[in-house]
Design a protein around this motif. Sequence first.
Motif, PDB file in Angstrom:
ATOM      1  N   SER A   1      59.529  -9.052  41.825  1.00 24.11           N
ATOM      2  CA  SER A   1      60.587  -9.841  41.193  1.00 24.11           C
ATOM      3  C   SER A   1      59.936 -10.955  40.376  1.00 24.11           C
ATOM      4  O   SER A   1      59.033 -11.633  40.862  1.00 24.11           O
TER       5      SER A   1
ATOM      6  N   SER B   1      61.078 -14.278  38.350  1.00 22.20           N
ATOM      7  CA  SER B   1      62.105 -15.239  37.940  1.00 22.20           C
ATOM      8  C   SER B   1      61.835 -16.572  38.614  1.00 22.20           C
ATOM      9  O   SER B   1      61.228 -16.628  39.683  1.00 22.20           O
TER      10      SER B   1
ATOM     11  N   LYS C   1      69.335 -17.269  40.585  1.00 18.18           N
ATOM     12  CA  LYS C   1      68.536 -16.040  40.563  1.00 18.18           C
ATOM     13  C   LYS C   1      68.779 -15.185  41.807  1.00 18.18           C
ATOM     14  O   LYS C   1      68.422 -14.010  41.842  1.00 18.18           O
TER      15      LYS C   1
ATOM     16  N   HIS D   1      67.558 -15.036  45.014  1.00 16.98           N
ATOM     17  CA  HIS D   1      66.453 -14.437  45.773  1.00 16.98           C
ATOM     18  C   HIS D   1      66.868 -13.996  47.179  1.00 16.98           C
ATOM     19  O   HIS D   1      66.318 -13.008  47.692  1.00 16.98           O
TER      20      HIS D   1
ATOM     21  N   HIS E   1      65.571  -7.466  39.916  1.00 23.93           N
ATOM     22  CA  HIS E   1      66.298  -8.579  39.310  1.00 23.93           C
ATOM     23  C   HIS E   1      67.681  -8.625  39.931  1.00 23.93           C
ATOM     24  O   HIS E   1      68.352  -7.589  40.051  1.00 23.93           O
TER      25      HIS E   1
ATOM     26  N   MET F   1      70.125 -11.609  39.489  1.00 23.53           N
ATOM     27  CA  MET F   1      71.032 -12.672  39.043  1.00 23.53           C
ATOM     28  C   MET F   1      72.325 -12.098  38.486  1.00 23.53           C
ATOM     29  O   MET F   1      72.321 -11.238  37.625  1.00 23.53           O
TER      30      MET F   1
ATOM     31  N   GLU G   1      73.217 -12.742  34.406  1.00 23.57           N
ATOM     32  CA  GLU G   1      72.004 -13.232  33.728  1.00 23.57           C
ATOM     33  C   GLU G   1      72.279 -13.221  32.233  1.00 23.57           C
ATOM     34  O   GLU G   1      72.746 -12.231  31.675  1.00 23.57           O
TER      35      GLU G   1
END
Length: 478
Positions: free
Chosen positions: A291, A293, A299, A301, A379, A381, A384
Amino acid sequence: MVAGGLCLCGLISGILCVCLVVLLWGIRLWIQQRKKQLTSAGEDGKRPLLVAFFHPYCNAGGGGERVLWCSIRTLQKKYRNVTCVIYTGDRDATGEEIVEGAFRRFNIKLSHPVKFVFLEKRYLVEASLYPHFTLLGQSLGSVFLGWEALLKCVPDIYIDSMGYAFTLPLFKYLGGCRVGCYVHYPTISTDMLSVVRNQDTRFNNAAFITNSPLFSKFKLVYYYFFAFMYGLVGSCSDVIMVNSSWTLNHILSLWRAGACTCVVHPPCDVQTFLDIPLEEEKSTSEYSIVSVSQFRPEKDHPLQIRAFAKLLKEKRLGQQPSLKLVLIGGCRNQQDEERVNNLKHLCDELGVSKDVIFRINISFEELKRHLAEATIGLHTMWNEHFGIGVVECMAAGTVILAHNSGGPKLDIVIPYEGRTTGFLAENEDNYAEMMAYILSLSPEKRLEIRENARRSVHRFSDQHFEETFLLSVEPLFK
């Protein structure tokens, strides 16, 4: 008597309005005089054109910062009599260290020096300063920070490159500047309004608000008021650049300035990642999921870790090859560091600490190495705005698994010449299922997807950005 009172009130209001106009005009004249005193002619006897970028966190190392440095490099290539200025609050580093950091992180080297204007009041735009009414607080704080910037350096062209739209009228009407902006993410969007209207709990909509119809209605009114003000200040811009189709739709709806608005996709250093050899996987003893970011709440996580833990549990039951999750990102401040510590605690709770690796503020070369070794690029988010990290993963040769929304859905992870370039998911179960599916594919099939993705990312190259950026900002230089 009533009529006389109304006339008197009207007269007083008129006088106050005239006084305000005179005051603002006087401030503008004073600022213009100050500009003449602070600027000097260059070696050829001509005063250079000052192009200032408002980017209080220019040393943060994220995708927005890459746009900043590529923009400056592009202007330096095109215009000889231009001096680029950066308004920044990164007072813990020197100008030389910041420029060196841009080269180390993004592989961007400037041909001419940059002038840094260091701001002392950056704390005014920190979200932590406004536990409530954060959007309004940060926006008003940006006006005061912008005022400090304007007093220290009055440019000819002003570009907000970080999303502080409330500074635009300040520089346009008081500074007498031509103003432009690059919008990465609208400060408020119709999606945010729908989250509050539907009483959904998210990182920017606390549970105590979603559980109260009264608080939800109050916040909705506040959001509509803020959206109206945001539209007013944004429409002051002479040039509006947005980073994706998703952002474009929101900005057109809020700012209503379609004539001067265009999409300029962020510059992704795709060529550097394309240099990574793309070969069929030779070893299946361990798979790496990466990942890329910054460690910010949006985001998400925690979703990555929870989905990975779910996948890991299922894979262990099947005695499949070992898996590693590598979380790569930048930490801007103490809040981000605390966020990383919370993520590590979550790994402990889920029993995956030994399988999750955190790599913080790493060099560009180390980033390339991790991506070269990865099988899946992750990814998560929601909405985004674009997703530079998504493009980088695709260019590096990973099989991307991104969120089914925003820029990745509309602009990036889309079929190229009718062929699959990656996958999308929405929640913990989706992500775990899709990761398992990708890992179940044959190496030949994964290679085909990786090749399709690589061919598709040329439209996000530095060269394409330079062309569209110069075309967009050209009205500011006339």
